[in-house]
Design an enzyme around this catalytic site. Structure first.
Site, PDB file in Angstrom:
ATOM      1  CB  ALA A 204      -0.906  -0.105   1.064  1.00 52.14           C
TER       2      ALA A 204
ATOM      3  N   GLY B 161       0.482  -5.209   0.863  1.00 45.27           N
ATOM      4  CA  GLY B 161      -0.763  -5.027   0.078  1.00 45.27           C
ATOM      5  C   GLY B 161      -0.562  -5.707  -1.371  1.00 45.27           C
TER       6      GLY B 161
ATOM      7  CD  GLU C  56      -1.990  -7.783   3.068  1.00 43.48           C
ATOM      8  OE1 GLU C  56      -1.787  -6.695   2.679  1.00 43.48           O
ATOM      9  OE2 GLU C  56      -2.556  -7.964   4.196  1.00 43.48           O
TER      10      GLU C  56
ATOM     11  CD  GLU D  19       1.954  -5.684   5.379  1.00 43.07           C
ATOM     12  OE1 GLU D  19       2.738  -6.400   5.742  1.00 43.07           O
ATOM     13  OE2 GLU D  19       0.976  -5.638   4.539  1.00 43.07           O
TER      14      GLU D  19
HETATM   15  N1  CO8 Z   1       4.483   3.162  -0.729  1.00 48.30           N
HETATM   16  C1  CO8 Z   1       5.035   4.330  -1.408  1.00 48.30           C
HETATM   17  N2  CO8 Z   1       6.060   4.372  -2.174  1.00 48.30           N
HETATM   18  C2  CO8 Z   1       6.661   3.369  -2.563  1.00 48.30           C
HETATM   19  C3  CO8 Z   1       6.523   2.225  -1.637  1.00 48.30           C
HETATM   20  C4  CO8 Z   1       5.262   2.056  -0.703  1.00 48.30           C
HETATM   21  N3  CO8 Z   1       4.831   0.839  -0.352  1.00 48.30           N
HETATM   22  N4  CO8 Z   1       7.406   1.234  -2.118  1.00 48.30           N
HETATM   23  C5  CO8 Z   1       8.262   1.631  -3.116  1.00 48.30           C
HETATM   24  N5  CO8 Z   1       8.022   3.102  -3.057  1.00 48.30           N
HETATM   25  C6  CO8 Z   1       8.516   4.247  -3.804  1.00 48.30           C
HETATM   26  C7  CO8 Z   1       9.824   4.848  -2.903  1.00 48.30           C
HETATM   27  O1  CO8 Z   1       9.344   5.695  -1.968  1.00 48.30           O
HETATM   28  C8  CO8 Z   1      10.487   5.267  -4.136  1.00 48.30           C
HETATM   29  O2  CO8 Z   1       9.855   6.717  -4.355  1.00 48.30           O
HETATM   30  P1  CO8 Z   1      10.870   7.950  -4.538  1.00 48.30           P
HETATM   31  O3  CO8 Z   1      11.971   7.690  -5.556  1.00 48.30           O
HETATM   32  O4  CO8 Z   1       9.943   9.143  -4.973  1.00 48.30           O
HETATM   33  O5  CO8 Z   1      11.720   8.121  -3.240  1.00 48.30           O
HETATM   34  C9  CO8 Z   1      10.288   4.253  -5.176  1.00 48.30           C
HETATM   35  O6  CO8 Z   1       8.995   3.726  -4.781  1.00 48.30           O
HETATM   36  C10 CO8 Z   1      11.315   3.421  -5.433  1.00 48.30           C
HETATM   37  O7  CO8 Z   1      11.634   2.797  -4.291  1.00 48.30           O
HETATM   38  P2  CO8 Z   1      12.966   2.406  -3.474  1.00 48.30           P
HETATM   39  O8  CO8 Z   1      13.797   3.795  -4.026  1.00 48.30           O
HETATM   40  O9  CO8 Z   1      12.540   2.268  -2.120  1.00 48.30           O
HETATM   41  O10 CO8 Z   1      13.560   1.168  -4.356  1.00 48.30           O
HETATM   42  P3  CO8 Z   1      14.295   0.094  -3.680  1.00 48.30           P
HETATM   43  O11 CO8 Z   1      14.809  -0.718  -5.154  1.00 48.30           O
HETATM   44  O12 CO8 Z   1      15.568   0.709  -3.125  1.00 48.30           O
HETATM   45  O13 CO8 Z   1      13.593  -0.849  -2.700  1.00 48.30           O
HETATM   46  C11 CO8 Z   1      11.810  -1.767  -1.798  1.00 48.30           C
HETATM   47  C12 CO8 Z   1      12.475  -1.560  -3.196  1.00 48.30           C
HETATM   48  C13 CO8 Z   1      12.678  -2.852  -1.018  1.00 48.30           C
HETATM   49  C14 CO8 Z   1      10.417  -2.518  -2.408  1.00 48.30           C
HETATM   50  C15 CO8 Z   1      11.421  -0.415  -0.937  1.00 48.30           C
HETATM   51  O14 CO8 Z   1      10.885   0.431  -1.673  1.00 48.30           O
HETATM   52  C16 CO8 Z   1      10.382  -0.969   0.053  1.00 48.30           C
HETATM   53  O15 CO8 Z   1      10.771  -1.484   1.274  1.00 48.30           O
HETATM   54  N6  CO8 Z   1       9.115  -0.212  -0.129  1.00 48.30           N
HETATM   55  C17 CO8 Z   1       8.245  -0.394   1.050  1.00 48.30           C
HETATM   56  C18 CO8 Z   1       7.686  -1.850   1.250  1.00 48.30           C
HETATM   57  C19 CO8 Z   1       6.554  -2.038   2.349  1.00 48.30           C
HETATM   58  O16 CO8 Z   1       6.688  -1.601   3.336  1.00 48.30           O
HETATM   59  N7  CO8 Z   1       5.294  -2.524   2.115  1.00 48.30           N
HETATM   60  C20 CO8 Z   1       4.284  -2.417   2.698  1.00 48.30           C
HETATM   61  C21 CO8 Z   1       3.538  -1.411   2.707  1.00 48.30           C
HETATM   62  S1  CO8 Z   1       2.137  -1.144   4.216  1.00 48.30           S
HETATM   63  C22 CO8 Z   1       1.009  -2.483   3.498  1.00 48.30           C
HETATM   64  O17 CO8 Z   1       1.040  -2.592   2.187  1.00 48.30           O
HETATM   65  C23 CO8 Z   1      -0.166  -2.439   4.108  1.00 48.30           C
HETATM   66  C24 CO8 Z   1      -1.263  -3.117   3.336  1.00 48.30           C
HETATM   67  C25 CO8 Z   1      -2.705  -3.074   3.978  1.00 48.30           C
HETATM   68  C26 CO8 Z   1      -3.369  -1.762   3.870  1.00 48.30           C
HETATM   69  C27 CO8 Z   1      -4.838  -2.216   4.016  1.00 48.30           C
HETATM   70  C28 CO8 Z   1      -5.681  -1.305   4.858  1.00 48.30           C
HETATM   71  C29 CO8 Z   1      -6.747  -1.752   5.270  1.00 48.30           C
END
Ligand code: CO8
Length: 258
Positions: free
Chosen positions: A65, A109, A112, A132
């Protein structure tokens, strides 16, 4: 209708929906989930569509998400809008089969969403995770429930508690994905599987989906009874007569979804 965060193509009875926010690794924001729900509803209503495919990009199916969108919200915000509840329901209630084509990250997400589909075919680059916990929250789109059913309590618990990612090979070994293919062949393999499904009786396909999903919701004896009744009900269809008749006559069946 033109979508901004996804692309939708219907070709030869298959509806291919691609998540398309490349700058955010396909992070699921409200706009994307609304569009996805709408696209799934439209595919469900479109008589031409017999199978759906949900895919992302080579780098990410979806990295979760959208944390940037969520980070400012309060409990009251997410509770009153029932964040993503209605949208998730569109996928969960779809009666046509949905295949997830996963390459790269399927996290939070994203993982999921893939698990809401009927089966997952993964590229050898796929990485699954429920990170998460690193954000100080718990999964919210069924991750604690579905991952546990797929891979068992121990592995699901470890992934949710530590945020560790699982590679494609481990995902196949654990039963999360139906098979792993080379990344370059992912879409070809997925479309071939989808194509095969479109050639079956749509009534039987729907019954299979309903019956397999029932196994998650009921006891073994109730599930087996439900399946037997569905099997018997198939004898009211022309496709049963055609399918069995074609086998006996040693010819290809021509199903008419009746
Ligand atoms: N949300 C927003 N932006 C994201 C996300 C995310 N989940 N993942 C990546 N991005 C963005 C980064 O911020 C970055 O943007 P910017 O260049 O503007 O800073 C761009 O995508 C590229 O990402 P990275 O530079 O971080 O790329 P890397 O190759 O270094 O890393 C990863 C890749 C490992 C995937 C890393 O981006 C990461 O850890 N992302 C977050 C993963 C995460 O925590 N996911 C879980 C999110 S919470 C969730 O999913 C809950 C769902 C349930 C909700 C339901 C509610 C009822």
């Amino acid at each position: 209708m033109a979508f901004k965060t996804i692309t939708v193509d219907v070709d030869d009875h298959v509806c291919l929906i691609r998540l398309n926010r490349p700058d955010a690794l396909n992070a699921l924001n409200t706009a994307m989930l609304r569009e996805l729900a709408q696209a799934v509803d439209e595919a469900e209503r479109n008589e031409r569509v017999r199978c759906l495919v949900l895919a992302g990009s080579e780098k990410a199916f979806a990295a979760g998400a959208d944390v940037k969108e969520m980070s400012e919200k309060s409990f009251v915000d997410v509770f009153t809008e029932d964040l993503f509840g209605r949208e998730a329901h569109a996928l969960e209630r779809c009666r046509k089969p949905i295949i997830a084509a996963v390459a790269g990250y399927a996290l939070g997400g994203g993982c999921e969403l893939a698990m809401m589909c009927d089966f997952i075919i993964a590229a050898d680059t796929a990485k699954f995770g429920q990170p998460e916990i690193n954000l100080g929250v718990v999964a919210g789109l069924g991750g604690t429930q579905r991952l546990t059913r797929f891979v068992g309590k121990s592995k699901a618990m470890e992934m949710h508690l530590t945020g560790r990612f699982m590679d494609a090979e481990e995902a196949e070994r654990s039963g999360l994905v139906s098979r792993v293919v080379p990344a370059k062949k992912l879409m070809e393999e997925v479309m071939t599987a989808a194509q095969k499904i479109t050639e079956k009786s749509a009534v039987a396909v729907m019954a299979v989906k309903e019956s397999v999903n029932r196994s998650y919701e009921t006891t073994l004896s109730e599930g087996v009874l439900h399946e037997r009744r569905l099997f018997q009900a198939m004898f009211a269809t022309e496709d049963q007569a055609e399918g069995m008749g074609a086998f006996v006559d040693k010819r290809e069946a021509q199903f008419r979804d009746r």
